[in-house]
Design an enzyme around this catalytic site. Structure first.
Site, PDB file in Angstrom:
ATOM      1  N   ARG A 109     -12.540  -7.413  -1.633  1.00  0.00           N
ATOM      2  CA  ARG A 109     -12.699  -6.301  -2.587  1.00  0.00           C
ATOM      3  C   ARG A 109     -14.182  -5.947  -2.569  1.00  0.00           C
ATOM      4  O   ARG A 109     -15.027  -6.774  -2.917  1.00  0.00           O
ATOM      5  CB  ARG A 109     -12.255  -6.700  -3.987  1.00  0.00           C
ATOM      6  CG  ARG A 109     -12.672  -5.663  -5.028  1.00  0.00           C
ATOM      7  CD  ARG A 109     -12.011  -5.864  -6.372  1.00  0.00           C
ATOM      8  NE  ARG A 109     -10.620  -5.449  -6.325  1.00  0.00           N
ATOM      9  CZ  ARG A 109      -9.888  -5.193  -7.404  1.00  0.00           C
ATOM     10  NH1 ARG A 109     -10.411  -5.313  -8.608  1.00  0.00           N
ATOM     11  NH2 ARG A 109      -8.623  -4.820  -7.290  1.00  0.00           N
ATOM     12  N   HIS A 136      -6.861   1.601  -2.264  1.00  0.00           N
ATOM     13  CA  HIS A 136      -6.350   0.396  -2.928  1.00  0.00           C
ATOM     14  C   HIS A 136      -4.905   0.179  -2.449  1.00  0.00           C
ATOM     15  O   HIS A 136      -3.951   0.322  -3.211  1.00  0.00           O
ATOM     16  CB  HIS A 136      -6.403   0.575  -4.450  1.00  0.00           C
ATOM     17  CG  HIS A 136      -6.229  -0.698  -5.213  1.00  0.00           C
ATOM     18  ND1 HIS A 136      -6.129  -1.938  -4.614  1.00  0.00           N
ATOM     19  CD2 HIS A 136      -6.137  -0.944  -6.559  1.00  0.00           C
ATOM     20  CE1 HIS A 136      -5.984  -2.862  -5.528  1.00  0.00           C
ATOM     21  NE2 HIS A 136      -5.977  -2.285  -6.721  1.00  0.00           N
ATOM     22  N   GLN A 139      -2.122  -2.189  -4.215  1.00  0.00           N
ATOM     23  CA  GLN A 139      -1.521  -1.670  -5.440  1.00  0.00           C
ATOM     24  C   GLN A 139      -0.309  -0.803  -5.126  1.00  0.00           C
ATOM     25  O   GLN A 139       0.707  -0.839  -5.825  1.00  0.00           O
ATOM     26  CB  GLN A 139      -2.552  -0.871  -6.237  1.00  0.00           C
ATOM     27  CG  GLN A 139      -2.025  -0.349  -7.549  1.00  0.00           C
ATOM     28  CD  GLN A 139      -1.700  -1.439  -8.557  1.00  0.00           C
ATOM     29  OE1 GLN A 139      -2.532  -2.316  -8.793  1.00  0.00           O
ATOM     30  NE2 GLN A 139      -0.517  -1.413  -9.145  1.00  0.00           N
ATOM     31  N   ASP A 224      -5.030   6.869 -13.427  1.00  0.00           N
ATOM     32  CA  ASP A 224      -5.964   5.745 -13.302  1.00  0.00           C
ATOM     33  C   ASP A 224      -7.179   6.068 -14.170  1.00  0.00           C
ATOM     34  O   ASP A 224      -7.317   7.205 -14.657  1.00  0.00           O
ATOM     35  CB  ASP A 224      -6.358   5.589 -11.816  1.00  0.00           C
ATOM     36  CG  ASP A 224      -7.209   4.360 -11.534  1.00  0.00           C
ATOM     37  OD1 ASP A 224      -7.290   3.460 -12.392  1.00  0.00           O
ATOM     38  OD2 ASP A 224      -7.802   4.301 -10.432  1.00  0.00           O
ATOM     39  N   CYS A 264      -2.270   1.525 -12.504  1.00  0.00           N
ATOM     40  CA  CYS A 264      -2.589   0.262 -11.821  1.00  0.00           C
ATOM     41  C   CYS A 264      -3.219  -0.762 -12.758  1.00  0.00           C
ATOM     42  O   CYS A 264      -3.208  -1.948 -12.469  1.00  0.00           O
ATOM     43  CB  CYS A 264      -3.495   0.527 -10.623  1.00  0.00           C
ATOM     44  SG  CYS A 264      -5.124   1.172 -11.065  1.00  0.00           S
ATOM     45  N   ARG A 292       2.472  -7.069  -8.081  1.00  0.00           N
ATOM     46  CA  ARG A 292       1.360  -7.379  -7.178  1.00  0.00           C
ATOM     47  C   ARG A 292       1.602  -8.751  -6.535  1.00  0.00           C
ATOM     48  O   ARG A 292       1.346  -8.937  -5.355  1.00  0.00           O
ATOM     49  CB  ARG A 292       0.029  -7.397  -7.958  1.00  0.00           C
ATOM     50  CG  ARG A 292      -0.407  -6.051  -8.515  1.00  0.00           C
ATOM     51  CD  ARG A 292      -0.784  -5.080  -7.427  1.00  0.00           C
ATOM     52  NE  ARG A 292      -1.853  -5.587  -6.576  1.00  0.00           N
ATOM     53  CZ  ARG A 292      -3.155  -5.527  -6.844  1.00  0.00           C
ATOM     54  NH1 ARG A 292      -3.556  -4.958  -7.959  1.00  0.00           N
ATOM     55  NH2 ARG A 292      -4.056  -6.012  -5.996  1.00  0.00           N
TER      56      ARG A 292
HETATM   57  N1  NVA Z   1      -9.947   3.180  -9.544  1.00  0.00           N
HETATM   58  C1  NVA Z   1     -10.143   1.885 -10.167  1.00  0.00           C
HETATM   59  C2  NVA Z   1      -9.007   0.974  -9.843  1.00  0.00           C
HETATM   60  C3  NVA Z   1      -9.108  -0.383 -10.470  1.00  0.00           C
HETATM   61  C4  NVA Z   1      -7.986  -1.307 -10.095  1.00  0.00           C
HETATM   62  C5  NVA Z   1     -11.467   1.310  -9.698  1.00  0.00           C
HETATM   63  O1  NVA Z   1     -11.774   1.417  -8.508  1.00  0.00           O
HETATM   64  O2  NVA Z   1     -12.197   0.762 -10.521  1.00  0.00           O
HETATM   65  N1   CP Z   2      -4.969  -3.060 -10.487  1.00  0.00           N
HETATM   66  C1   CP Z   2      -5.909  -3.945 -10.085  1.00  0.00           C
HETATM   67  O1   CP Z   2      -6.281  -4.015  -8.911  1.00  0.00           O
HETATM   68  O2   CP Z   2      -6.360  -4.745 -11.077  1.00  0.00           O
HETATM   69  P1   CP Z   2      -7.612  -5.726 -11.002  1.00  0.00           P
HETATM   70  O3   CP Z   2      -8.848  -4.880 -10.921  1.00  0.00           O
HETATM   71  O4   CP Z   2      -7.539  -6.519 -12.278  1.00  0.00           O
HETATM   72  O5   CP Z   2      -7.482  -6.606  -9.792  1.00  0.00           O
END
Ligand code: NVA
Ligand code: CP
Length: 308
Positions: A109, A136, A139, A224, A264, A292
């Site tokens: 990540r 992502h 997800q 989101d 998500c 997930r």
């Molecule tokens: N769009 C959000 C998704 C988090 C799971 C982010 O990148 O922070």
């Molecule tokens: N939806 C998701 O990826 O959640 P986290 O940021 O908690 O991993």
């Protein structure tokens, strides 16, 4: 590049899967979920290790991958730049060469999509995108599983994405191409998804300015956060610009009667979604989060070679 490296499959974007593989993976996720609920142990990844590199925060991704590996008989290691040499400037290519000689898969990540691509190019083992600024994909596996469990095949259905044209939106656009459904996207001006990705999606994705129009007749409505990780400085400005794009009961009323609401998570009630929608009868957000675990177990089983 050695032979193992060249044969290795990665999951850096949803479109790294072929359509038949994606459909089979969702079915397998449903099956693994049923096996777990029935108390049937399944441990094909004995002695296998997943390294998890987190350069951004996570609850769901970390816990689902770590638990998934444990349930499959393997092990996961949490690595943060704060306490590894990655945070002290060791090149990503060298980290990939070293880690992939010890572990059986790596989940990352991070910020730039280019980072996961560079890592994968120098890795001997599968690399999984656990979220970048661009995508992502994990997800979307869970989301597609959730839709199938509730409503059957998504092919030919209509979905609406309302809010930021962000990483989640981009993966939704790829899901529309892979699983063959229509995606109507409503974003404020200046926050549209990447133009190249939109072009690549062809007639599967259409841009709207009006969230009600995007939601019209949709079988699935998703949103989101308005400010993603790394955009905290823009939070106040975005709150003002995105205000007309909140998913409310009125927006859901424009969707199909049996429309599902997805997010998500983490969510901000009263910003991108009203409490009445996320906590309401059409919301499947907790199942999405649970899935997930099951979808990623199917992914790990698919990517990590067993039996040797
Ligand atoms: N769009 C959000 C998704 C988090 C799971 C982010 O990148 O922070
Ligand atoms: N939806 C998701 O990826 O959640 P986290 O940021 O908690 O991993």
């Amino acid at each position: 590049m050695d032979a193992r490296q060249s044969q290795c499959r990665h999951f850096l974007t949803l479109l790294d899967l072929h359509e038949d593989e994606a459909l089979a993976l969702i079915d397998r996720a449903i099956e693994l979920k049923q096996m777990l609920k029935a108390g049937r142990g399944y441990r094909p990844l004995l002695q296998r290790t997943l390294a998890m590199i987190f350069e951004k925060a996570s609850t769901r991704t970390r816990v689902s991958f770590e638990t998934g590996m444990a349930q499959l008989g393997g092990h996961a290691i949490f690595l943060s730049p704060r306490d590894t040499q990655l945070g002290r400037g060791e090149p990503i290519e060298d980290s990939a060469r070293v880690l992939s000689r010890m572990v059986d898969a790596v989940m990352i990540r991070t910020f730039k999509q280019e980072t996961v691509e560079r890592f994968a190019a120098h890795s001997q083992v599968p690399v999984i995108n656990g979220l970048t600024d661009l995508y992502h994909p994990c997800q979307l596996l869970a989301d597609m599983q959730t839709f199938k469990e509730h409503r059957g095949e998504i092919r030919g259905r209509r979905a609406a994405w309302i809010g930021d044209g962000n990483n989640m939106c981009h993966s939704f656009m790829e899901a529309a191409q892979l699983f063959d459904f229509e995606l109507r996207i409503a974003c404020p001006k200046g926050f549209e998804p990447d133009a190249g990705l939109l072009r690549a999606a062809g007639d599967r994705c259409t841009l709207f300015r009006d969230p009600f129009e995007a939601a019209d007749g949709a079988h699935l409505v998703s949103t989101d956060v308005w400010a993603s990780m790394g955009q905290e400085d823009e939070q106040v400005r975005r709150r003002r610009l995105f205000a007309p794009f909140q998913v409310t009961n009125e927006v859901m009323a424009r969707a199909a009667d049996d429309a599902l609401f997805m997010h998500c998570l983490p969510a901000h009630r009263g910003e991108e979604v009203s409490a009445s929608v996320i906590d309401g009868r059409q919301s499947v957000v907790w199942e999405q989060a649970e899935n997930r675990l099951h979808a990623q177990k199917a992914l790990l089983e698919f990517l990590i070679p067993t039996g040797c």
